[in-house]
Motif scaffolding. Structure first.
Motif, PDB file in Angstrom:
ATOM      1  N   ILE A 270      55.796 -11.228  45.074  1.00  0.00           N
ATOM      2  CA  ILE A 270      55.483 -11.670  46.604  1.00  0.00           C
ATOM      3  C   ILE A 270      53.867 -11.762  46.635  1.00  0.00           C
ATOM      4  O   ILE A 270      53.556 -13.053  47.037  1.00  0.00           O
ATOM      5  CB  ILE A 270      56.178 -10.673  47.653  1.00  0.00           C
ATOM      6  N   ALA A 271      53.467 -10.663  46.076  1.00  0.00           N
ATOM      7  CA  ALA A 271      51.805 -10.840  46.470  1.00  0.00           C
ATOM      8  C   ALA A 271      51.256 -12.081  45.513  1.00  0.00           C
ATOM      9  O   ALA A 271      50.175 -12.572  45.793  1.00  0.00           O
ATOM     10  CB  ALA A 271      51.151  -9.372  45.930  1.00  0.00           C
ATOM     11  N   LYS A 272      51.847 -12.150  44.260  1.00  0.00           N
ATOM     12  CA  LYS A 272      51.152 -13.087  43.359  1.00  0.00           C
ATOM     13  C   LYS A 272      51.427 -14.410  44.002  1.00  0.00           C
ATOM     14  O   LYS A 272      50.504 -15.211  43.998  1.00  0.00           O
ATOM     15  CB  LYS A 272      52.252 -13.020  42.049  1.00  0.00           C
TER      16      LYS A 272
ATOM     17  N   GLU B  89      47.970 -18.786  47.048  1.00  0.00           N
ATOM     18  CA  GLU B  89      47.343 -19.697  48.061  1.00  0.00           C
ATOM     19  C   GLU B  89      46.121 -19.120  48.815  1.00  0.00           C
ATOM     20  O   GLU B  89      45.247 -19.961  49.186  1.00  0.00           O
ATOM     21  CB  GLU B  89      48.476 -19.488  49.469  1.00  0.00           C
ATOM     22  N   LEU B  90      45.894 -17.756  48.814  1.00  0.00           N
ATOM     23  CA  LEU B  90      44.773 -17.310  49.592  1.00  0.00           C
ATOM     24  C   LEU B  90      43.597 -16.946  48.344  1.00  0.00           C
ATOM     25  O   LEU B  90      42.563 -16.676  49.036  1.00  0.00           O
ATOM     26  CB  LEU B  90      45.267 -16.019  50.157  1.00  0.00           C
ATOM     27  N   GLY B  91      43.535 -17.320  47.416  1.00  0.00           N
ATOM     28  CA  GLY B  91      42.770 -16.905  46.490  1.00  0.00           C
ATOM     29  C   GLY B  91      42.512 -15.432  45.689  1.00  0.00           C
ATOM     30  O   GLY B  91      41.611 -14.902  45.728  1.00  0.00           O
ATOM     31  N   ILE B  92      43.642 -14.722  45.795  1.00  0.00           N
ATOM     32  CA  ILE B  92      43.740 -13.344  45.671  1.00  0.00           C
ATOM     33  C   ILE B  92      44.233 -13.239  44.426  1.00  0.00           C
ATOM     34  O   ILE B  92      45.537 -13.452  43.966  1.00  0.00           O
ATOM     35  CB  ILE B  92      44.313 -12.500  46.771  1.00  0.00           C
ATOM     36  N   SER B  93      43.738 -12.659  43.323  1.00  0.00           N
ATOM     37  CA  SER B  93      44.235 -12.758  41.919  1.00  0.00           C
ATOM     38  C   SER B  93      43.929 -11.404  41.272  1.00  0.00           C
ATOM     39  O   SER B  93      43.022 -10.720  41.447  1.00  0.00           O
ATOM     40  CB  SER B  93      43.765 -13.805  41.233  1.00  0.00           C
ATOM     41  N   LYS B  94      44.849 -11.170  40.159  1.00  0.00           N
ATOM     42  CA  LYS B  94      44.346  -9.851  39.566  1.00  0.00           C
ATOM     43  C   LYS B  94      43.190  -9.888  38.662  1.00  0.00           C
ATOM     44  O   LYS B  94      42.544 -10.869  38.361  1.00  0.00           O
ATOM     45  CB  LYS B  94      45.609  -9.899  38.092  1.00  0.00           C
ATOM     46  N   PHE B  95      42.494  -8.689  38.732  1.00  0.00           N
ATOM     47  CA  PHE B  95      41.157  -8.327  37.995  1.00  0.00           C
ATOM     48  C   PHE B  95      40.061  -8.862  38.828  1.00  0.00           C
ATOM     49  O   PHE B  95      38.793  -8.698  38.618  1.00  0.00           O
ATOM     50  CB  PHE B  95      41.162  -8.713  36.712  1.00  0.00           C
TER      51      PHE B  95
ATOM     52  N   GLN C  70      35.792  -7.968  47.796  1.00  0.00           N
ATOM     53  CA  GLN C  70      35.659  -9.295  48.140  1.00  0.00           C
ATOM     54  C   GLN C  70      36.737  -9.878  48.772  1.00  0.00           C
ATOM     55  O   GLN C  70      36.724 -11.005  49.563  1.00  0.00           O
ATOM     56  CB  GLN C  70      35.165  -9.986  46.697  1.00  0.00           C
ATOM     57  N   VAL C  71      37.857  -9.193  48.476  1.00  0.00           N
ATOM     58  CA  VAL C  71      39.176 -10.143  49.154  1.00  0.00           C
ATOM     59  C   VAL C  71      39.853  -9.144  50.212  1.00  0.00           C
ATOM     60  O   VAL C  71      41.029  -9.423  50.720  1.00  0.00           O
ATOM     61  CB  VAL C  71      40.025 -10.444  48.131  1.00  0.00           C
ATOM     62  N   ALA C  72      39.028  -7.839  50.465  1.00  0.00           N
ATOM     63  CA  ALA C  72      39.671  -6.747  51.440  1.00  0.00           C
ATOM     64  C   ALA C  72      40.147  -7.460  52.883  1.00  0.00           C
ATOM     65  O   ALA C  72      41.367  -7.158  53.276  1.00  0.00           O
ATOM     66  CB  ALA C  72      38.721  -5.808  51.453  1.00  0.00           C
ATOM     67  N   ASP C  73      39.250  -8.126  53.277  1.00  0.00           N
ATOM     68  CA  ASP C  73      39.494  -8.804  54.697  1.00  0.00           C
ATOM     69  C   ASP C  73      40.695  -9.622  54.673  1.00  0.00           C
ATOM     70  O   ASP C  73      41.749  -9.601  55.443  1.00  0.00           O
ATOM     71  CB  ASP C  73      38.302  -9.595  55.159  1.00  0.00           C
ATOM     72  N   LYS C  74      40.610 -10.628  53.846  1.00  0.00           N
ATOM     73  CA  LYS C  74      41.670 -11.476  53.600  1.00  0.00           C
ATOM     74  C   LYS C  74      43.016 -10.914  53.417  1.00  0.00           C
ATOM     75  O   LYS C  74      44.111 -11.371  54.006  1.00  0.00           O
ATOM     76  CB  LYS C  74      41.282 -12.490  52.271  1.00  0.00           C
ATOM     77  N   ALA C  75      42.972  -9.898  52.641  1.00  0.00           N
ATOM     78  CA  ALA C  75      44.374  -9.139  52.449  1.00  0.00           C
ATOM     79  C   ALA C  75      45.034  -8.338  53.471  1.00  0.00           C
ATOM     80  O   ALA C  75      46.204  -8.643  53.545  1.00  0.00           O
ATOM     81  CB  ALA C  75      44.277  -8.428  50.996  1.00  0.00           C
ATOM     82  N   ARG C  76      43.943  -7.750  54.191  1.00  0.00           N
ATOM     83  CA  ARG C  76      44.524  -7.200  55.388  1.00  0.00           C
ATOM     84  C   ARG C  76      45.033  -8.243  56.160  1.00  0.00           C
ATOM     85  O   ARG C  76      46.141  -7.786  56.718  1.00  0.00           O
ATOM     86  CB  ARG C  76      43.238  -6.182  55.904  1.00  0.00           C
ATOM     87  N   LYS C  77      44.461  -9.441  56.595  1.00  0.00           N
ATOM     88  CA  LYS C  77      44.702 -10.102  57.503  1.00  0.00           C
ATOM     89  C   LYS C  77      46.381 -10.706  57.224  1.00  0.00           C
ATOM     90  O   LYS C  77      47.144 -10.987  57.908  1.00  0.00           O
ATOM     91  CB  LYS C  77      43.994 -11.309  57.893  1.00  0.00           C
ATOM     92  N   ALA C  78      46.490 -10.915  55.824  1.00  0.00           N
ATOM     93  CA  ALA C  78      47.578 -11.486  55.472  1.00  0.00           C
ATOM     94  C   ALA C  78      48.727 -10.347  55.364  1.00  0.00           C
ATOM     95  O   ALA C  78      49.928 -10.703  54.717  1.00  0.00           O
ATOM     96  CB  ALA C  78      47.491 -12.160  53.948  1.00  0.00           C
ATOM     97  N   GLY C  79      48.413  -9.338  55.373  1.00  0.00           N
ATOM     98  CA  GLY C  79      49.465  -8.227  55.697  1.00  0.00           C
ATOM     99  C   GLY C  79      49.677  -7.598  54.286  1.00  0.00           C
ATOM    100  O   GLY C  79      51.032  -7.399  53.902  1.00  0.00           O
ATOM    101  N   PHE C  80      48.948  -7.560  53.192  1.00  0.00           N
ATOM    102  CA  PHE C  80      49.131  -7.093  52.172  1.00  0.00           C
ATOM    103  C   PHE C  80      49.223  -5.545  52.238  1.00  0.00           C
ATOM    104  O   PHE C  80      48.380  -4.933  53.080  1.00  0.00           O
ATOM    105  CB  PHE C  80      47.944  -7.318  51.074  1.00  0.00           C
TER     106      PHE C  80
END
Length: 421
Positions: free
Chosen positions: A43-45, A50-56, A61-71
DNA sequence: TCTGGGGTCCTAGGACCC
DNA sequence: TCTGGGGTCCTAGGACCC
């Protein structure tokens, strides 16, 4: 016929095992010190694409985005993953001969008499059983070589209409799977090599498989040649129930925060020396050389500092005391006052079998094998830090940053899940 | 407030020796 | 007059994997 069974997004999926409330949410897992993203559930992949959050990628750098998207974000919980992995492997073993390759992958071997249909059915049975026993989603790929089993495994998840099981048995199967597979999805071919292949007009795994192995060796290396042979269906890599002894053993880690003091640097390096020596003794080796290094961060706003020292032992050794002595001796060459160290480590290289005879008749080994044996057996029975060397320091200062750690549901009495009635 | 993984193997090239 | 090999050890970095 060989098979590869691997867990999908292992760490992220393992987090869901004892916490069903996050089973339908996007889950990501961070590396040591919460540095990078190292695992994403399916699901996260999907969402991450779409959000530009990827492995490694670095997490901050993506913490804010991830939090907002409910990760749901988790620190690495190795104790938990090791146990989940063991349960998965035990289930595989009940189906046949296994060879554990990594924490989330295991190779299996089945008799040649098994038909295609039977193998396919067996693959689905494996998936269902592992889900029932462990609650871990896995993919199953069959092929005549390890690399082709890997390719089939990839196909079991990625090809249109994928069912979690795929099989490469015939020439047509092989062509069907490989021609839809990018070169950098082949085991042993990464982004860089794929780019070079692309320039040569080799655009997919099938075209790579069709190359003459000899030519590939000349243009690339022996590793690439082996890969091509395997893609052709020659089982070049041997089935090995025993892992071949490692030629080098490293222990390295970045610090939770920067280190500037030479005592702390020495403590950390000594800890790595202990860890690497223990692993070396586990595989019954002696080392003739050692690399000791320390570095600042290339991301810091200061001149980058990296220094490594090579130490050659007079007599190959596996004695922690001798290794720590050499680390101490190398320290002055590594420590520069004012440097903000970010990472350090120790590598035992030039490893030999413990029967290895030294040519130099005049050098006498200073090892004390019975002392090391005693040390290892006590630490193995009562926990890794029961006996340790003073040069590592008395306090355990180098604990990782693990801000989002889940419960150790399988290794701590207090963390065992409770069922509410 | 600050933050960027860990491990293994291979190879190119420099230094040095005979 | 001008030219010249082969091996070993070490360093540094590339590349891959999970």
């Amino acid at each position: 016929m060989l098979a590869l069974i691997d867990a999908t997004g292992m760490y992220a999926s393992a987090e869901k095992v004892f916490d069903p409330t996050i089973r339908n949410k996007p889950v990501i897992v961070l590396s040591n010190n919460d540095g990078c993203i190292v695992a994403m559930c399916p699901i996260a992949k999907r969402l991450g694409k779409e959000l530009g959050i990827s492995k490694f990628g670095p997490y901050f750098q993506v913490a804010d985005k991830a939090r907002k998207a409910g990760f749901v974000v988790k620190s690495s919980n190795y104790e938990l993953y090791a146990d989940i992995s063991q349960r998965m492997m035990e289930t595989c073993e009940s189906f046949g001969e296994t060879h554990i390759y990594s924490i989330d992958e295991c190779f299996m071997r089945f008799p040649d008499e098994y038909t295609k249909d039977y193998l396919e059915e067996l693959g689905h049975d494996l998936r269902k059983t592992i889900w029932r026993h462990v609650r871990l989603p896995v993919g199953v790929g069959f092929g005549p070589s390890l690399t082709l089993a890997k390719a089939a495994n990839h196909a079991s998840k990625k090809l249109p209409g994928a069912t979690g099981v795929a099989l490469i048995a015939t020439y047509n199967d092989r062509k069907h799977v490989l021609s839809q597979m990018a070169c950098d999805d082949v085991w042993g071919v990464g982004r860089r090599l794929a780019k070079r292949l692309d320039v040569m007009g080799i655009k997919n795994a099938w075209q790579l498989a069709e190359q003459p192995a000899k030519k590939i060796r000349k243009d690339f290396s022996i590793l690439m040649e082996n890969t091509v042979r395997e893609l052709k269906g020659e089982a070049y890599y041997q089935w090995d129930t025993v892992r071949p002894a490692k030629k080098e053993i490293y222990s390295t880690r970045s610090f939770g925060k920067r280190v500037t003091c030479n005592i702390e640097l020495k403590n950390a390096l000594s800890g790595h020396g202990e860890t690497a020596s223990r692993k070396m003794r586990e595989q019954n080796s002696l080392c003739a050389g050692m690399v000791i290094f320390a570095a600042s961060s290339p991301h810091d706003n200061a001149p980058y500092f990296k220094k490594s020292v090579y130490h050659q032992f007079e007599v190959p050794t596996c004695d922690t005391r001798i290794i720590l002595g050499a680390i101490s001796a190398a320290l002055p060459q590594l420590y520069k006052s004012g440097t903000r160290y970010y990472k350090c480590g120790v590598g035992l290289v030039d490893l030999h079998d413990s029967q290895y005879q030294q040519q130099d008749l005049f050098a006498v080994s200073q090892d004390d094998p019975s002392l090391m044996k005693m040390l290892d057996s006590i630490n193995s029975r009562y926990g890794r830090h029961t006996l340790q060397f003073a040069s590592r320091g008395i306090e355990q200062k180098f604990d990782m940053k693990r801000e989002f750690l889940s419960k150790r549901a399988t290794t701590r009495w207090s963390d065992i899940p409770r069922v509410m009635c």
